[in-house]
Design a protein around this motif. Structure first.
Motif, short mmCIF file in Angstrom:
data_model
loop_
_atom_site.label_atom_id
_atom_site.label_comp_id
_atom_site.label_asym_id
_atom_site.label_seq_id
_atom_site.Cartn_x
_atom_site.Cartn_y
_atom_site.Cartn_z
N THR A 94 -24.74 -40.80 10.43
CA THR A 94 -24.90 -40.52 11.35
C THR A 94 -23.42 -38.66 11.03
N GLY A 95 -23.00 -38.96 9.97
CA GLY A 95 -21.42 -37.81 9.51
C GLY A 95 -20.89 -38.67 10.52
N ALA A 96 -19.40 -37.80 9.87
CA ALA A 96 -17.28 -37.94 10.63
C ALA A 96 -17.64 -36.30 10.41
N ASN A 97 -15.97 -36.64 11.17
CA ASN A 97 -15.24 -34.99 10.33
C ASN A 97 -14.86 -35.49 9.27
N ILE A 98 -14.74 -34.60 9.06
CA ILE A 98 -14.21 -35.03 7.10
C ILE A 98 -13.45 -33.40 6.71
N LEU A 99 -12.22 -33.51 6.51
CA LEU A 99 -11.35 -32.55 5.89
C LEU A 99 -11.44 -32.74 4.01
N ILE A 100 -12.40 -31.59 3.16
CA ILE A 100 -11.71 -32.22 1.55
C ILE A 100 -11.60 -30.90 1.09
N THR A 101 -9.91 -31.61 0.77
CA THR A 101 -8.33 -29.97 0.11
C THR A 101 -9.09 -30.33 -1.84
N ALA A 102 -8.28 -29.46 -1.69
CA ALA A 102 -9.04 -28.17 -2.99
C ALA A 102 -10.02 -28.51 -3.26
N ALA A 103 -11.18 -27.29 -2.42
CA ALA A 103 -12.55 -27.13 -2.28
C ALA A 103 -12.96 -26.16 -3.22
N ASN A 126 -24.54 -35.69 5.11
CA ASN A 126 -24.54 -34.75 8.05
C ASN A 126 -23.30 -35.18 7.70
N HIS A 127 -22.32 -34.95 7.14
CA HIS A 127 -20.52 -34.50 7.89
C HIS A 127 -20.49 -33.80 8.16
N HIS A 128 -19.82 -33.00 8.83
CA HIS A 128 -18.73 -31.57 9.49
C HIS A 128 -17.84 -31.75 7.98
N VAL A 129 -17.42 -30.57 7.32
CA VAL A 129 -16.58 -30.24 6.37
C VAL A 129 -16.22 -29.36 6.83
N THR A 130 -15.13 -29.47 6.66
CA THR A 130 -13.59 -28.33 6.85
C THR A 130 -12.96 -29.00 5.51
N ALA A 131 -12.88 -27.26 4.93
CA ALA A 131 -12.37 -27.48 3.47
C ALA A 131 -11.20 -26.29 2.97
N THR A 132 -10.73 -26.85 2.16
CA THR A 132 -9.78 -25.96 1.62
C THR A 132 -9.91 -25.09 0.45
N CYS A 133 -9.17 -24.25 0.60
CA CYS A 133 -8.66 -23.57 -0.41
C CYS A 133 -8.28 -22.18 -0.98
N GLY A 134 -7.90 -21.66 -1.62
CA GLY A 134 -7.21 -20.16 -1.66
C GLY A 134 -7.75 -18.80 -1.58
N THR A 135 -7.16 -17.66 -1.04
CA THR A 135 -8.00 -16.66 -0.41
C THR A 135 -9.37 -16.12 -1.32
N ARG A 136 -9.29 -15.98 -2.49
CA ARG A 136 -10.00 -15.38 -2.72
C ARG A 136 -11.63 -16.81 -3.52
N ASN A 137 -11.88 -18.01 -3.38
CA ASN A 137 -12.46 -18.82 -2.87
C ASN A 137 -13.54 -18.79 -1.60
N LEU A 138 -13.01 -18.42 -0.43
CA LEU A 138 -13.22 -19.08 0.71
C LEU A 138 -14.45 -18.84 0.96
N GLU A 139 -15.42 -17.87 0.69
CA GLU A 139 -16.81 -17.40 0.83
C GLU A 139 -17.48 -18.53 -0.59
#
Length: 241
Positions: free
Chosen positions: A69-78, A94-107
């Motif tokens: 069913t998936g979950a709401n997850i965060l991945i750092t240093a993505a 099937n997770h809902h993924v929020t990820a962190t990174c630096g400005t140049r790698n957002l896209e």
């Protein structure tokens, strides 16, 4: 058809580094046949970073057969070696993924499937706040700067952190939270042939790719290590024989 084993230098496991060679003796239990059509450089990224990402994502109950069913997850240093695989694998689960990174790698991270990408250099990103304002069921931490004290407020009532970086503070917290509602657990990758085969099949089917930061000839291996240990490589640093 060739075989590949874990000889890509860009995952900073400790202060002690490994080695590089044109030939190496290794157990058959730790090797997988390299299918035709997969570039050697792409496959070289899989064993260490790919398995670490897979085991971290599976540790939160991820299923890849479509039944999860998936979950709401965060991945750092993505945007790093492990992170780029983790984002792709989490979306396959099937997770809902929020990820962190630096400005140049957002896209780049968005292109890997992340539903939302946070710039850790901004106040919102540093606070791990997503646009929906929802707490995370799970956080997969890959950055050495990520501490339990900053993750705990971002977790749901029974949320859990899987700490790949395994810094000392988080190890202590893993013991202290053993019986708490919100938990953190450290993780160490183990070599498993069946899991490596699974990653190869995903890559063969076009469902998983290796993001390559840079390629270096063997006689420039020191440059590769320096690039890797600088902590800002985008994806994998590859040494070519």
């Amino acid at each position: 058809m060739g075989f590949f084993v874990p000889f890509s230098p860009d995952f900073p496991l400790s202060q002690k580094a490994g080695g590089l060679a044109e030939y190496v003796a290794v157990s058959e239990d730790e090797t997988v046949a390299l299918p035709a059509g997969i570039p050697a450089a792409d496959a070289a990224g899989l064993p260490l970073a790919g398995l670490t990402a897979l085991q971290a994502v599976r540790s939160i109950g991820t299923k890849f057969d479509g039944t999860g069913t998936g979950a709401n997850i965060l991945i750092t240093a993505a945007s790093g070696g492990v992170g780029t695989y983790a984002v792709q694998l989490a979306k396959l689960g099937n997770h809902h993924v929020t990820a962190t990174c630096g400005t140049r790698n957002l896209e780049l991270v968005r292109s890997l499937g992340a539903d939302e990408v946070l710039d850790y250099t901004t106040p919102e990103g540093a606070a791990l706040k997503n646009q929906r304002g929802k707490k995370y069921d799970y956080i997969i931490n890959i950055t050495y700067d990520g501490k339990w004290s900053m993750f705990k407020p971002a977790l749901s009532s029974h949320g859990r952190v899987v700490d790949v970086a395994s810094c000392c503070e988080n190890y202590v917290a893993s013991v202290m939270t053993l019986f708490a509602r919100k938990k953190i657990a450290t993780m160490v990758m183990t070599m498993k042939k069946e899991e490596l085969s699974f990653l190869v099949e995903l890559m063969k089917g076009g469902k998983l790719k290796t993001v390559i930061d840079s390629r270096h000839p063997l006689d420039k291996a020191a440059d590769a290590w320096e690039k890797s240990m600088g902590g800002h490589a985008t994806g994998k640093v590859i040494v070519e024989m």
